[in-house]
Scaffold this active site. Structure first.
Site, PDB file in Angstrom:
ATOM      1  CE1 TYR A 148     -56.991  -4.697 -16.360  1.00 25.26           C
ATOM      2  CE2 TYR A 148     -59.070  -5.861 -16.624  1.00 25.26           C
ATOM      3  CZ  TYR A 148     -58.334  -4.842 -16.069  1.00 25.26           C
ATOM      4  OH  TYR A 148     -58.936  -3.949 -15.217  1.00 25.26           O
ATOM      5  CE  LYS A 152     -57.526  -5.528 -12.631  1.00 28.47           C
ATOM      6  NZ  LYS A 152     -57.104  -4.773 -11.423  1.00 28.47           N
TER       7      LYS A 152
END
Length: 255
Positions: A148, A152
């Protein structure tokens, strides 16, 4: 009337953006996976505002879903003035213990969809000579929260570069890097709300407030919240080994 296209529109930050743009008088195109939830939201928006709310069911983890949204962005009969890419994808576990197909889905939603929707929006907005793009990154971009964080970080870097590229075209691009937000996302990720101290959380409406204020000021990045903003700046300058050490200690959950 200008149109705002919002992905991830049926919950959390995306839903807050949808309501804010609708109340400001923008027609909205609501994008999410579940048609029933989209229909309920569109009905509520049209009931309480004077705008049109179009629903666009699309699963951005699938090629067809991404293509569907790109085709709507390309439609110049009712052109996209604002794109908010708020669709998220919770992985919630370490890379090597996850299912490969789920990692691929996360990559498609958070990276590939970001790139392709932004590409089509930029092309459309350049023809019109104006527009705005808001991409949801995360404070996790500076952390070590598994895949993740990597996704991002890409969104943040990409958005900053695109903001510079499109500034001369009167197109504003903003990367929003929130910390933990009071939405259902952490439930999807399998992380308890107790993983972060209560004072560090912000609401979806606070995210929208900060984003629209930053956009109006011409900023390319914003981290909503004073403490969060200071933390984000600190993580940029401290040695990365410090953040990795904290992450290994469990203070930063996998998202």
């Amino acid at each position: 009337m200008s149109v705002a296209i919002i992905t991830g529109a049926t919950s959390g930050i995306g839903k807050a953006f949808a309501w804010r743009f609708a109340r400001a008088g923008h027609d909205v195109v609501l994008v999410a996976r579940h048609e029933d939830s989209l229909a309920v939201l569109a009905q509520e928006i049209e009931q309480y505002t004077e705008v049109n709310a179009q629903i666009l069911p699309a699963d951005l983890s699938l090629e067809q879903g991404i293509r569907t949204v790109c085709e709507r962005i390309d439609d110049m009969t009712n052109p996209c003035a604002v794109l908010v890419h708020a669709a998220g994808f919770a992985l919630g576990t370490e890379f090597t213990t996850n299912i490969e197909a789920r990692e691929q889905d996360g990559l498609r939603v958070m990276v590939e969809a970001t790139m392709r929707l932004n590409y089509h929006a930029a092309q459309s907005m350049q023809k019109r000579g104006a527009g705005a793009i808001i991409n949801l990154s995360s404070m996790a971009a500076r952390m070590d929260a598994g895949t993740y964080s990597a996704h991002k970080a890409w969104v943040l870097s990409f958005s900053l570069a695109l903001a510079d590229e499109l500034r001369a075209d009167n197109i504003r691009v903003l990367a929003v890097t929130p910390g933990p937000v009071k939405t259902a996302f952490f439930d999807y990720a399998g992380n308890s709300a107790n993983a972060m101290p209560a004072f560090f959380w912000v609401s979806a409406d606070q995210i929208v407030d900060a984003a629209l204020h930053a956009l109006a000021q011409g900023k390319a990045q914003v981290t909503p919240g004073i403490l969060q903003s200071i933390t984000m700046a600190a993580m940029k300058i401290v040695p990365s080994v410090v953040v990795r050490t904290i992450s290994r200690g469990g203070a930063i959950p996998h998202l």
